[in-house]
Structures are given as C-alpha cells and as structure tokens.
Design a protein around this motif. Structure first.
Motif, PDB file in Angstrom:
ATOM      1  N   ASP A   1      21.640  40.303  72.131  1.00  0.00           N
ATOM      2  CA  ASP A   1      20.735  39.650  73.224  1.00  0.00           C
ATOM      3  C   ASP A   1      20.059  40.700  73.871  1.00  0.00           C
ATOM      4  O   ASP A   1      19.030  40.335  74.561  1.00  0.00           O
ATOM      5  CB  ASP A   1      21.532  38.890  74.197  1.00  0.00           C
TER       6      ASP A   1
ATOM      7  N   PHE B   1      16.275  41.120  73.335  1.00  0.00           N
ATOM      8  CA  PHE B   1      15.035  40.097  73.900  1.00  0.00           C
ATOM      9  C   PHE B   1      14.205  40.672  75.041  1.00  0.00           C
ATOM     10  O   PHE B   1      13.178  40.680  74.906  1.00  0.00           O
ATOM     11  CB  PHE B   1      15.726  38.918  74.385  1.00  0.00           C
TER      12      PHE B   1
ATOM     13  N   LEU C   1      12.097  43.262  73.481  1.00  0.00           N
ATOM     14  CA  LEU C   1      10.760  42.779  72.723  1.00  0.00           C
ATOM     15  C   LEU C   1       9.922  41.935  73.517  1.00  0.00           C
ATOM     16  O   LEU C   1       8.646  41.730  73.288  1.00  0.00           O
ATOM     17  CB  LEU C   1      11.393  41.712  71.633  1.00  0.00           C
TER      18      LEU C   1
ATOM     19  N   ARG D   1      12.873  47.435  63.105  1.00  0.00           N
ATOM     20  CA  ARG D   1      13.066  46.894  61.896  1.00  0.00           C
ATOM     21  C   ARG D   1      13.985  47.275  60.769  1.00  0.00           C
ATOM     22  O   ARG D   1      15.186  46.946  60.496  1.00  0.00           O
ATOM     23  CB  ARG D   1      11.925  46.584  61.067  1.00  0.00           C
TER      24      ARG D   1
ATOM     25  N   PRO E   1      19.823  45.793  58.714  1.00  0.00           N
ATOM     26  CA  PRO E   1      21.239  45.708  58.588  1.00  0.00           C
ATOM     27  C   PRO E   1      22.043  45.077  59.474  1.00  0.00           C
ATOM     28  O   PRO E   1      23.151  44.664  59.180  1.00  0.00           O
ATOM     29  CB  PRO E   1      21.555  47.349  58.414  1.00  0.00           C
TER      30      PRO E   1
ATOM     31  N   ARG F   1      27.734  31.775  65.268  1.00  0.00           N
ATOM     32  CA  ARG F   1      26.531  31.201  64.397  1.00  0.00           C
ATOM     33  C   ARG F   1      25.530  31.192  65.267  1.00  0.00           C
ATOM     34  O   ARG F   1      24.372  31.675  64.823  1.00  0.00           O
ATOM     35  CB  ARG F   1      26.985  30.006  63.992  1.00  0.00           C
ATOM     36  N   ASP F   2      25.668  31.157  66.489  1.00  0.00           N
ATOM     37  CA  ASP F   2      24.548  31.072  67.763  1.00  0.00           C
ATOM     38  C   ASP F   2      24.087  32.686  67.779  1.00  0.00           C
ATOM     39  O   ASP F   2      22.858  32.654  67.605  1.00  0.00           O
ATOM     40  CB  ASP F   2      25.171  30.720  68.883  1.00  0.00           C
TER      41      ASP F   2
ATOM     42  N   ASP G   1      21.904  33.186  64.722  1.00  0.00           N
ATOM     43  CA  ASP G   1      20.437  32.883  64.964  1.00  0.00           C
ATOM     44  C   ASP G   1      19.859  33.705  65.743  1.00  0.00           C
ATOM     45  O   ASP G   1      18.551  34.044  65.528  1.00  0.00           O
ATOM     46  CB  ASP G   1      20.581  31.454  65.635  1.00  0.00           C
ATOM     47  N   HIS G   2      20.234  34.430  66.759  1.00  0.00           N
ATOM     48  CA  HIS G   2      19.480  35.151  67.615  1.00  0.00           C
ATOM     49  C   HIS G   2      19.103  36.407  66.863  1.00  0.00           C
ATOM     50  O   HIS G   2      18.002  36.935  66.759  1.00  0.00           O
ATOM     51  CB  HIS G   2      20.244  35.835  68.634  1.00  0.00           C
TER      52      HIS G   2
ATOM     53  N   VAL H   1      18.264  36.648  63.734  1.00  0.00           N
ATOM     54  CA  VAL H   1      17.363  36.094  62.742  1.00  0.00           C
ATOM     55  C   VAL H   1      15.990  35.968  63.600  1.00  0.00           C
ATOM     56  O   VAL H   1      14.779  36.326  63.421  1.00  0.00           O
ATOM     57  CB  VAL H   1      17.508  35.022  61.953  1.00  0.00           C
ATOM     58  N   GLN H   2      16.109  35.471  64.764  1.00  0.00           N
ATOM     59  CA  GLN H   2      14.909  35.326  65.600  1.00  0.00           C
ATOM     60  C   GLN H   2      14.500  36.535  66.205  1.00  0.00           C
ATOM     61  O   GLN H   2      13.143  36.931  66.147  1.00  0.00           O
ATOM     62  CB  GLN H   2      15.291  34.512  66.784  1.00  0.00           C
TER      63      GLN H   2
ATOM     64  N   ASP I   1      12.478  37.966  63.327  1.00  0.00           N
ATOM     65  CA  ASP I   1      11.125  37.170  63.224  1.00  0.00           C
ATOM     66  C   ASP I   1       9.988  37.645  64.072  1.00  0.00           C
ATOM     67  O   ASP I   1       8.988  38.040  63.876  1.00  0.00           O
ATOM     68  CB  ASP I   1      11.353  35.634  63.570  1.00  0.00           C
ATOM     69  N   LEU I   2      10.681  38.025  65.326  1.00  0.00           N
ATOM     70  CA  LEU I   2       9.824  38.707  66.387  1.00  0.00           C
ATOM     71  C   LEU I   2       9.323  39.921  65.966  1.00  0.00           C
ATOM     72  O   LEU I   2       8.015  40.385  66.124  1.00  0.00           O
ATOM     73  CB  LEU I   2      10.363  38.727  67.714  1.00  0.00           C
TER      74      LEU I   2
ATOM     75  N   SER J   1       6.534  39.690  63.219  1.00  0.00           N
ATOM     76  CA  SER J   1       5.380  39.244  63.588  1.00  0.00           C
ATOM     77  C   SER J   1       4.730  40.282  64.636  1.00  0.00           C
ATOM     78  O   SER J   1       3.526  40.334  64.491  1.00  0.00           O
ATOM     79  CB  SER J   1       5.420  37.890  64.300  1.00  0.00           C
TER      80      SER J   1
END
Lengths: 358, 358, 358, 358, 358
Positions: D179, D182, D185, D222, D227, D252-253, D256-257, D259-260, D263-264, D267
């Motif tokens: 986290d 975040f 980013l 990245r 990894p 699992r949560d 998800d982070h 992966v998000q 993504d950030l 992009s």
C-alpha cells in the motif's frame, strides 16, 4: 478522468476498516426499493433500511438501490441489515477500485465502472453490486438518472423479469453498465473523424490538445475496461452457482460487448497515436513551406540589394579617376542596372522552378 | 470504414428487442431461394417467405439468401418461419457486430465481415449466417452481386455440392467472404509500393494523406479480422457437430487464408508506420536542403551588402579631414572594393565546399 | 520481395481448382529423378513422368524434383502419377502460400520459403514438398542451382543417405532451405554495420533509402519466417509417423536454426528502426548547425548594415542645421564608425562564445 | 532510483558467502522485539539477540524486526539464532534483489521492495521477510518510521492480531509494503497532471526534464513491481501451508492492490511517453510560429529595402543622360516611391492573410 | 558485438561435419585438467588428451577445461576420448550458437554466452559445456583468466566441492558465466546515468553515438540472454537426472539472476530509447532558441535598415520640388529619425517580451 482514481486508507490500516469518504453525505443518500413477487411489482422511493429489510422474503425478488455517497455509519448499518461482507463494504467506500469479482460464500460481490461522458472527458463511476440468493444491493455514487431506464423497463415488463429470477435482474444491471460505453465511444469516434479532417488543413495547437485528450482518455479507459472484461469472463466461467442457464446466454452477449468495446478503445488509441505522427509530419511540412518562401524571398532580394548597394557607393564623386565607378557616368548606366536586376530575378525564378520550389 | 461501426440499442433495452435500423426498407429486401435435391437444382429469385418455408424438406438442401435491410417486422416473420434465435435476430438488425460464432441448440449462428474496396476505403458489410441441419439462411446488406459467383458455381456444378451436403454450402459461403480480402489487400499492397517510390522524390501533403489512409484502414481491418480468425478457428475446433470430415479439410485451408490475410494486414500496418517515419525523415532532409541554400545565400550576400554600405556612407563629403573615407579618393578605390568583394565570395565558397554544403 | 505475394483464384472458385499461373511454361519444366537403392545411386536429368513413376519401388528411395513453373495440365498429370492431394496441388500452383504443414493420410505436404538475395532485395521462392513413404516430390520455381549442393552431396555420400531412409532425405532438403537464410542475413548484417558508420558522418537521402529497404525486407522476411518456425516445430512435435528417431535429433538442430534466424531478423528490424531514429536526430543536429551559422552571420552583419545605413542617409546635405548629422563633419567621424563596427563584432563574438555557438 | 540496484559478489564467489555491504554498521542496527501471547503484548526496543531468542515460545507470537545495515558477523549470529537459510542471508546482505518468494522447508523467505518518495525520485528499499511457524523476522535498511503505523496498530488492537496467528502479522507487513505505493503514485499522478497543463503553454527545457524523470521512474518501478505481483500471486496459489483461510481472503485483497498499482504504473508510463510526443509537437508548432514571424518580416522588408536601395544609387548625379534616374527629378517622385512602398506592404499583408499566416 | 555472430557451414553440408574455424590454432589450445577425489585435489596445466582420459575414474570428479580455438582434428580426438556427441562438436566449432541445452543419452550439452566488456562494446564468448556422470568438459575461446576465480576457489575449498559431486562443479561454472553479466551491466548503467546528465546541457553528436551504442548492445545482449534464461529454466525443470537436490536450490538462485539480468537489459533498452526521444526534443528545443535569436535580430534590424534606406535615397537633390524629401531639410530631421528608430526598437522589444521570446 483522474489519473489517480484510487481512494485509499493510510498504509497500515487494518483490513475492513470503514472510513467515510470525502463528500460522504448521509442526508443525500437515496435508497430505492424494487420488489416484485406474484403479487405484483412495487417501487418504494426514499425507502429506509428497515423497510428494505422487511421486503426480503422467500417469495419475492428485491432490488435495493443505494444512490449517493453513504457515510461509514450508514454502510455499517446496511452491511448488517443485508449481510454484506466487511471487506466488500470497505471497497464500496474506497471508490476507485479496479473492476473485480469476489465470490464470497453467501454472496457475489462485483465492482464495475460506469463511464459517463462529461464535458469532453470520461468520468468513471464505481458501481458496486451485491448478489444474494433473493435480493440484489447496488451502490452508485451518481445521480438517480443512470438506472432509470432499467426501472422503467421493470415497471412495464415486470412479470417477465420476475419469472426469470434475481440473476436476470443482475444481468440487466451489468448489461446496462457495459452498454453505457457505446454512446461514449461513439462520441470519441466522431471526434477522431473530425480531427482527421482538420489535421491536414489546419494543424494548430488546439488540434494537438484534442488529440492528447483522446489518447489520454483511451489509456485510462483501457485501464478500466481490461479488468471489466475479465470480470465478465470469470462470471461466465465460474458463475454457474449464481447464473441460470437462460441468463448465461444473455451474459455471453454481454461479454461480446465488453470485447467489442475494448477493440474500439484499442483502435482509437492506435489511431490517436497515428494522428499525432500525422500532426508532426504535417507541421514539419508546413515549416518546409514557410522556409521555402523565406528562402525564395531572401535569395531573390539579397543579390538585388547588393547590386543597388554597389551603385550607392560614393566613389563616383572622385572625378579624377577613370576607375571611379565609370558606370555611373555611362549614358545607359541606369537602364543597364535594371537589366541586370531583371535578369537576376528571372534566373533565380527559373532555378527555383527547376528545383520545384515554386 | 466508420470508426464506430456498431449499431446499438439505447442502453437498458431488454435483450432480443428488434428495432428497424436506419435505412431499413421492406420493399428493397430481396429473398433468393436456392434449393437442390436429387430432383435437381432450382433458383427462385424474389421468393416470399412462405415459398421458402415450403422448400425446407427432408430430402433437399436449401439456401435462403436475404439481401437488403429488413425491417423489424420482416425479421420477426423470418425468425418464426426458419426458427432463428431471438438474440441472433437482434444481432442481424444491429449491424456492426464483431465477427462471432454462437452455437445454439438447433442452429449455428455466425457473423462475418465482407470487405469491399470502395473509393480508396474499405467498407465492411456484416454477413449473418444461420446454419440449420437442412438449410442455410444468410443476411447481407449489400448488393446482389456479392454472392453471384457462388450461385453461378452452384448452377454449373450443382450435383457435387448436393452430394456434399449443407456444410459444404456453408463452407463455400465462408470461403467466399474470406477470400474477398485478397483483392482488397492486393490493392493496398500496390498503393504502398507506389508510395515507396514517391516518398523520397516528392514528399508532399498528399502522400501523407495516403499513408494515413492506409494505416487507418489496416487498423480497422485488423479489428475485424482478428475475431474472424478466432471464429474460423473455433469452427475447426468445436464444429464437429456441424462440419463433416471432408469439409473440415477445406475449412482448414480457409483458416490458413484468414491467418495469411492477418499477416498481410499486420505487415502493411507496420510498413505504413515505417513510411511515416521515412516521410518525416525525408521532409526534414528537404528542410535541411532549403535552409542550406538560405544560409549560403545569406552568408555570401550579407558581408557584401555591408561592404557596399560602408562606401555608401557620406563621410567623404567632409573634405576637411584626411580621415574622412580617404578610400573614396584613391585612384583605384573602386576596383579595390570589387577585389575585396570577389575575394570574400571566393573565400565563402571555399569554406562551404570544405563543409560539404555545396 | 512483393508486398502482396499471394497468387489467388477469383473468390468463389471451388477448392482444388487448378489454373495455370502467369508464366507457367510446360516446356521450361525440368524433372530430375534421383533414385538409390542397394543397387546404387542414379540421377536422371530431364526425366519424364512415366520414368519417375517406374522408379518408385519398394526397395528404393526416390526423389522427384520438379523445377520451373508447371501448367495446370502437368500438375494434374503429376498429381495422378504420384498420388498428390488435390488441395495441395492447388497450393503448389498458387505460389505465395504461407509456409505450412498439412499431414494428409498418405502423405505429408509442406510449403517452405527459400530466401534468395537478389539485387539488394530478398526474393522468396515457394518450395513445395510431398513426403510419401518411399519417395519425395519437390516443386521449386527457381533455377536448378538451388539444390545442386544437396545432389552433389548425395552423389558422394549416397550410401549413408540410403541407410537413413526417405526421412533423412526430407530433412536434408528442409535443412538446406532453412540454412539458406544465413548468407542472406549475413549480408544484411554487413549492410547495417556500414550504415551505422555512415549515418553520423553523411546522413543523406541515400542512407534513408537503404535503411527503409532493410526494414522493409525484415518485416516481410519475418512474415515468412514465423510460420516456417511453426512448421518445423509442429514437425518435431507431431511428425513421429514420418520422422525416425535419429533424424529427429537432426531436425531439432534445424529448429534451433529457424529460431536463431528469427532472432536475427527481429534484432535487425529493431536496429533498423533505431537507425531511423538516429538518422532523424542526426539530421536535426545538422539543421541546428546550419541554422547556427545563419544566425551568427545575420546577427553580426545586420547591425553593421544598419550602422552603415545611418551614415548613408542624406541629412548631412542640410548645412543649415547643426543637428543634421554632425558626425559626418567630425574630424575623426569615419574612424569612429569603424571603431563602433569593430566593437559590435567583438561583442557579438564574445556573446556567441559564451553561448557555445562558436 | 539507481539504474543498477544490485549489490553482487565478484562472479565466482561460492553461494552463501556473507560479506558486509558498504555502509554496514553493527552499531546502527536496531532490533525491536514484539511479542504477544494470552498474557498480553510487549514491545522491547533495542533488544539483543539472546532476548529475542528467548521470546520464541510455543504459546506466543513474536516479531523480530531488524532495522539498519547489519554486518556479516551479525547476520551469521542472527541466522544461527533464528534458523535462517544461508542463501537467504546472502540475499539480505546483497541488497538490490528482485522481489522473490523462496519456500524453504522450515521457513518462507520473501523479498519485497518498499517504495519511498524521496526528493522527486523513488527510492526502493529491500525488505526481507522470514516467516517461521511461531515467529517473523524482518530486515529493513530504512529508518524506524516505516513500520511504526503497524506497531501502533498492534499495540491498540493486539488481541485480535494474536487470535489470528503469525500469518495475519505476516499479511499485515506485506500489505503495508504494497500500500506504500499508493501515496507515491498519487504524487506522480499529480505531477503528470501539472505537466499536462504546462506543456502546451510553456514547453521549455525544464518540462522535458520532468517528463523524463517520470518516465524513468515508471520504467524502474515497473521492473520492481512485476516480480512483486508474481510473489503475491504465488503466495496465494502455493502458500496454503503458511497462510490460513481467513488471511487468504485478506491476501487476495492485497493481490488486487498489486495489480492496480501495476495498472497505474503502466498507464503513467504510457502517458509520459505520450507527453513526450506532445512536447515535440508543441515545440515544432512553436518553431513554426517563430519562423512565420521571421518570414513575414523578411518578406515585407526585403523588397522595401530593395526599393530604397534603388533610389540610393548615385546615377542621378549624371545630369547628361535623360536615362539616369529621371524619377529623382520628377515633381512627385518621392511621394510616388512611398506609394509603391505602401502598395507593396498592403499586397504582402493581403497575401499572408490569404495564406492564413496572420 | 557482431550483428551476425553465427559461424555456419555452406548450406547443404551434412550434419556433424567438423570444419576448422577461422583462427583455429592447435598450438594455442590449452587443456587444463582438474581432478579431485578423496586423495585430494590436483591441477594439471597444459595436460594432453591421454592424461585427461586417464584421470576419468569412478572415484574422482574431473574437469577438463579446453581453452582456445581447437582445429577440427583436435575436436575429433577430444570427441572420441570423452565421448562427446558429434552434433554437439559441430556446435562447438561453429561459434555463434544460440544458448541451448541438449540432453543426449549419456551427456548434457549446454551452450552459454559469456559477456565481456571490451572497449565500449560487449563481446560474447561461446562457452560449450559437456556434463557426463563423472566429468565435465568445457570449451572456451577466451583467455585463461575467465575461469581463474573458480579454480582458485576449487583449490582453497576443494573438499567441499568434492563432497557435492560433479553437478555442483557444473553449477559453479554456469553461475560464474551468468554473474559475469553484472559488472558489464553495471558499466552500462553508469553510462546511461552520465548521458542523462549530459543530454540536456550538451546534446551533441557524440551523445547520439553513445546512446546508439547502448541501445545496440542491449538489443544484441537481449538476443543472447532470452535463450540463456530458457536454458537455465529448462535445466531446473527437466534436469533432475543431472542435478541433485541441494544443487537445485543453488541453481534456482542462478535462475533468479538470469531473470534479473534480463530485467536490467530490458529497462536499459527502454531507457536508451527514451533518451533518444529526449535528445530529439532537446535538439529541437535548441533549434527553437537559435531561431528565436535570429528572428529577434532580423525583426529589429530589418525595419531599421529600411528607415535608413529611405533617407539614403537621393530625392533630396531635386531642389525644385517641395515634395522631394522635405524631411532632409527640416531643422530636427536627423534627431527625429533617431527618435523613430528608438521607438521602433522599443516597440519591438515590448512585443517580444509579451510573446515571451526574451
């Protein structure tokens, strides 16, 4: 669309902590209850939690639609009333989640993005959906209008939806969210076509800005659509507990749409990148044109100015020397200079013509 | 080719809703019935629905070909007559579907794109195909000519097709649609080769436009061809219920063609991107040439103009001072100035030659 | 290499139709029969079909090599004589197929591309290979020389090949075709290295053309080599019916070569793209140099010309006014002007030096 | 962030060799012991190894947190005391490892990267985590503050963590590390948005530098995050021995982070590449503007200067010839010249206006 | 690094043919024999083949290290002595193989690339390794120094290696080759960082050359490292016959390094591509600066020169006309002209300031 869409807790906060988001407003939250059974279809606007809880019965299908930005307290209350998973509640409050599908034991939790075209940019609203056996709970931060078409449809064709059960209602919501991308992308398609027409005739700064805006929106939209596609795909693959056979066929159609939307986004992104190249090439073409004009003008007039400069020199005042600009004293001196000038210009023009600069 | 090809219902419309599209025209729809059995081969142009329905018999193979843009009413009628799936009917009316393959229980539904070269752009017509056990129904918005070659072939070699059954007829239609890409891509290949020749000699705006048009068409064509490839591949893999062994071999050939077409599209797209780079480089090369001419001219004539400017000053009128431009009064003043001018020019030219600018 | 390599029938032609290609020439076709058994090795040049057919016996291994462009009639005759599949025959005539592997019941059909370096471009010849249990039939449009090395090798080491059986012969042909890429790529490697040396010193138009030619060839070569790799890979994976264990080891080596060739092509393509960027950068660098010279010259001489212009004005003639260019009447007026000029030039040069433009 | 982050032994060093790194400082190392059992929660700051070892008991859960840069000797001591795998110890000392997960028999070893925003650049700290059955050992080179939030949380909600066991503690640490990306980013997102506003108005060198810095950080980030995603994914897939069911849901949560976050990063990288293109286009647009001004000025004034140059020639002194600049002697000569000048300027301006250059 | 690294036989050469390479030199070949058993460790430098063969015994582990470029005859001799596979021998002689792993029945053959930083470029040496049950044979074209560190290590810690068996020795060699990339990449990392500092301040031609060199080396290095990664990965997956459990753990570490090296290469390649864009942007920025100076100068001085040109005309000599430049005869004519000049310059400067060009 914000570059950084995620609302997040300070790192280190324990999982499942509920914090009211910025703009959370208990008063502004509207709960709509849609309930249909053999007895018929009822819509209760501005329902309260107790009313909704009462509506959940064995013999009816209920949709509890929460609109606005609930506070942490309200979320906790809703979570208790409708048996919503704690981690999922956190995801509802912390908007900016990736689209995702979480199958919990008693419920299916799904996050999707509703794209809305807003003033040249796309806004993505997070729609959170809880699917239970007999009821559906959805959270949407946006205005009441977004799902109005689906409610009108339920009102008019209520019985058929009832026969199909809760999964068909669920499909209808998902389908609506996905299809909302089409009008948005249609607008972008039109924009790109306009730019294609403008770019060669008037490649100005404003065009550049429009291209960048499209490319940016496509990059961000893609970031949201890829996981959305995965969500629908997983729903098709693993959702047999939740989705009945007839609805599965409709959902396959839904999946086709997510793929087609992604295709559109990818090709728009590629086209906008290509337009940027065209813009560059076109601008450099124009620069060539400008420079050619400058060069032609300079190449013609600089020698001429030199010639007039020659005869502007004051050597002619020296009358003692026969070498002191005798041309000035020739009978046809001035017309001869004009002849030289005209010949120079003609020669230059011929040379430029041969070089295809004119 | 439109950037946004999809015709879509307003989001929230229930699945299977049939709405007449723009340009739907019941009168313009032509139904052709091709029927062959042991008794022989018959073509009925401008057949009506009842006629077609009657033709579907155990002992014959029928092809009902619908051309034009049917209205929703006609679609419903056709759907009832030939047992066509409701969702598929919606896809037929809402043109702009991705190529897809939907195996329903009693039928195989397939959407393909027929590329047609139209005035420098590719138009993609959606061909919808329904394969039943004994008959084939196809929908095509385009003119009657597209499938004429296949009909001529059926007329001349009817018996062989009859022996092969309905799946061979189905293959023939798919094959025709796919192979139609070859003449289209051949044209683009020729265009690229022409541009390659023009780009270094005359990199003007029109070339830029042509490159962009090719790149755009390739991006859009690829968007349609990738799913088409998947459709044929899935047909090969999962179509054993519909496709007999001998036809399977032909279909493999068909698949090879879709792959080869994709290869062509990809390499044309890459080549057009590369051409854009060449264009840019070539334009910047030309700018260099232009600027070099300007610089040479300016560098030669500016000092000369300065020299003539010197002796254009009016200090020489001051006859009291020996410092007041004595050069003007020298016996060889004027020839000396010319000497300086010629020497300056010669020096500049030598310098430019050494820098390889001339 | 042609951008559109495919020869195709008009869409709608039934599969297996044989049409003579452009340039088909029955007279120019040469059939060579190579046959070896325990009895020894025989080469029959300009054999006819009957002779070849006779040579196919249980106790010998035969290679029927057809060179040139056979007509449809000849193909049909060959197809009948050697039991070649109808669809495959069509592929032989319609040159420009993708490399492919078609395992039919009684034979293995393979299409490969033989790259030949021809006048700065690569030409790809389609080699079609039919592998039967006792014999091999190959079709090659190119001159007799291509396979001469393999024949010489067969003549000298005939027995060993005989012991290995028909699959070793097959491997030898495939290996030859693949290895032919090495000399071609070696040439391109050398070309890129030459360009790397030239690009910074003399980035002219001709270099641009050479870069584009390399990139283009690599794009097209890759289009042919990817499927070729797949073909060899599938041969390794699924060819156990056709390829014996010892030959399999050799074929693995063959596969390594196709992968290495692809690596080379990919890196050359990347390098040529990179060279294009370097070219652009280098050209823009040169433009900078040119413009700097122009700016320096203009910045130095424009103020000077202005100064001389001042004293070229005719106010001095007005002798009534003391304000009318008194400088002209100063004793040291002219030397003072020169002082100003020299000071201006010196100042400019210092400024340019500080800006590192000189 | 260093381009080459890896600390490595001289090639050829045997595996498991421990060498003190640069800046290793035994005195600066702080060991914090967190221990909780039914008896309650205790924090011992500046604990020594023996103390920690004593705390590892059957009935308590312990976290030994090592902060700073331990020397090889200390590492060996810690390794012996807490049974840490030799190869893993080497990885702890040789900072700059890729994120990785090594399941040894008695322990799980994990390397993660903690991103810290430091003066416009991201610094990545390697966090090494050893998970044993009853205790957790973590190594962190950074200051004590990084994990302080987790400790505060443990102190306040200690019992709940205790009920969950060591795997929940492990999850908490991993979650914190992930986290932490975040806020980093979010900062980059804001930076990109600022650049987007600046780039069209003031595309100067400093903007270029900022774009490059963002792109560089995204490329390097990245490299570390891919990894990391794999590590968490493998933990989910293969970690059932170590992670209990309830913690699995939380993890699992966590996934998800990751992966998000990826993504950030992707992009942002794409957007910064796009911004570079916009920058180029914008700069070339500006050049066009500049050159247009120059060309307009030059095109207007060069002909004017030529005209004045004509009448600056001294042919008028030759009074013998009627051809010697008779214009000078006309009554309205001077106003006529002005008329010509004004007409020329007006014509030029009209022409520029038609070309849309003004 | 050569663009075309492959040494190949003329196409059509039979497999397993051994030809001496260019520079093959029997005299220069050095064979070192390392042998260790319970009896201890012995190194025999400049051993001959017979000696080596004798050393291969049941109770010892031997490493035969061949350095230099053996001729075909020597290869054949070595192949016979140590039972090396014929195809593998060919690969040893034909340097420039891709890294590969060939498991033959009695031996494992492996080709790897040892990167050496040589004068700004990377040279890749092919290391060929044969692993038998009791001995290892390696071929290396490079100088004796490359493996000296491993030998020193064997001499000092010989027993431990002996206990581990031949697979540990094998691992040590592979590990050394892979880790050799770290110092090479560290150098490139430093180079990129230097360029990053230089590129905005002094974007000259030499920087361009350095960027290209890095990009080129990364492209070529990647070509070699991808297959190397595959080789180690396959060794981990399929090598259980050859690699014992304890060595497997070390090899996993080895694999991590190959992945990390690839990460580095990929990010350096991306960064160098990004630097090229920055270079272009920076150069175009500089051009803007240069052109702005030119435009400012020209825009200021051209009108001034025009003004002085006006009063350089000789109309004033015509004393008959009151229209003939009366300004020349005004009392304050000359100061007024200066006023106009100063006002013009001031106006221009204000305008430029408003446009932010100054």
């Amino acid at each position: 669309m914000a570059l950084f869409p995620k609302r997040y807790h300070p790192p280190g906060t324990p999982p499942g902590t509920l914090l009211s988001g910025v703009g959370a407003d208990q008063a502004g939250v509207q709960i709509t209850l849609l309930d249909y059974s053999d007895a018929g279809f009822t819509v209760t606007r501005d329902a309260d939690v107790a009313q909704c809880k009462a509506a959940i019965r064995e013999d009816s299908v209920s949709w509890i639609r929460v609109q606005g930005r609930p506070t942490a307290e309200l979320m906790r209350e809703l979570g208790d009333a409708f048996d919503l998973h704690a981690l999922a509640l956190e995801d509802v409050l912390n908007a900016g989640q990736r689209p995702k599908l979480e199958p919990y034991d008693s419920q299916l939790f799904m996050v999707m993005h509703l794209p809305v075209f807003d003033n040249g940019h796309i806004a993505l609203h997070q729609i959170s959906i809880f699917l239970h056996e007999r009821y559906l709970v959805t959270f949407c931060p946006c205005e009441a209008e977004a799902f109005s078409s689906i409610i009108r449809r339920l009102e008019s064709a209520g019985t058929r939806v009832h026969q199909q059960g809760i999964d068909y209602l669920f499909y209808s919501v998902v389908d609506l969210i996905i299809d909302q991308s089409f009008p948005v992308l249609e607008q972008f398609g039109t924009q790109i076509e306009t730019i294609e027409e403008d770019i060669l005739s008037t490649p100005d700064r404003e065009v550049l800005d429009r291209i960048h805006r499209i490319k940016r929106n496509m990059i961000l939209l893609r970031r949201s659509l890829w996981p959305q596609r995965d969500v629908v795909s997983r729903l098709l693959r693993d959702g047999e507990n939740w989705i009945s056979e007839p609805t599965h066929v409709y959902l396959r159609d839904c999946y086709d749409h997510t793929v087609q939307i992604l295709d559109l986004v990818e090709s728009y992104r590629e086209l906008s990148a290509s337009l940027l190249d065209i813009y560059m090439s076109s601008a450099s073409m124009r620069l060539n044109d400008v420079m050619r004009v400058l060069t032609v003008i300079a190449t013609i007039f600089m020698p001429l100015t030199f010639i007039t400069g020659i005869y502007g020199m004051n050597f002619g005042n020296n009358t003692q020397s026969p070498w002191a600009m005798p041309e000035l004293r020739w009978y046809l001196g001035y017309p001869l200079v004009w002849l030289v000038i005209v010949a120079t210009v003609a020669g230059m023009l011929a040379w430029f013509r041969r070089k295809r600069w004119l």
